[in-house]
Write a protein that holds these residues in place. Structure first.
Motif, short mmCIF file in Angstrom:
data_model
loop_
_atom_site.label_atom_id
_atom_site.label_comp_id
_atom_site.label_asym_id
_atom_site.label_seq_id
_atom_site.Cartn_x
_atom_site.Cartn_y
_atom_site.Cartn_z
N GLY A 1 26.44 27.98 21.82
CA GLY A 1 25.90 26.85 22.94
C GLY A 1 27.35 26.41 23.43
O GLY A 1 27.38 26.14 24.52
N LEU A 2 28.15 26.23 22.78
CA LEU A 2 29.55 25.60 23.26
C LEU A 2 30.23 26.64 23.92
O LEU A 2 31.18 26.38 24.64
N ALA A 3 30.03 27.71 23.59
CA ALA A 3 30.73 29.02 24.36
C ALA A 3 30.18 29.18 25.51
O ALA A 3 31.00 29.44 26.51
N PHE A 4 28.91 29.02 25.68
CA PHE A 4 28.25 29.23 26.70
C PHE A 4 28.55 27.89 27.68
O PHE A 4 28.77 28.19 28.98
N ALA A 5 28.55 26.75 27.22
CA ALA A 5 29.15 25.81 27.95
C ALA A 5 30.47 25.85 28.49
O ALA A 5 30.91 25.53 29.77
N GLY A 6 31.48 26.37 27.66
CA GLY A 6 32.83 26.85 28.11
C GLY A 6 32.78 27.81 29.15
O GLY A 6 33.75 27.70 30.02
N ALA A 7 32.16 28.82 29.12
CA ALA A 7 31.99 29.98 29.80
C ALA A 7 31.54 29.21 31.32
O ALA A 7 31.95 29.70 32.41
N THR A 8 30.57 28.60 31.21
CA THR A 8 29.93 27.83 32.54
C THR A 8 31.00 26.88 33.22
O THR A 8 31.28 26.99 34.47
N ALA A 9 31.73 26.26 32.35
CA ALA A 9 32.86 25.33 32.81
C ALA A 9 33.99 25.96 33.63
O ALA A 9 34.43 25.85 34.58
#
Length: 77
Positions: free
Chosen positions: A33-41
């Motif tokens: 989930g954190l990796a997804f948030a980082g990719a989105t950012a």
């Protein structure tokens, strides 16, 4: 976490799965989930003119992170 601390009880045949989920599956799900948030950012930074995209991405990433944390804390999943 609630099952492991004894605050909530589950059926005996499910008790063996709670530790596996808490220590192995749950943390990796949160990291995802954190990796997804980082990719989105990173994606949103490249498209600064899209305010709507930024809002939707942030809501989606935070929602996924929230669900991951809740499922780890409650032992559901």
């Amino acid at each position: 976490m609630l099952v492991e601390t004894g605050a909530v009880s589950v059926e005996p045949d499910l008790a063996g799965l709670t530790g596996w989920y808490l220590y192995l599956w749950g943390p990796w799900f949160i990291v995802g989930g954190l990796a997804f948030a980082g990719a989105t950012a990173l994606y949103v930074r490249r498209n600064d003119g899209r305010r709507k995209l930024r809002i939707h991405g942030a809501v989606g990433a935070l929602g996924a992170l929230f669900l991951s944390v809740i499922s780890t804390v409650t032992g559901i999943g």
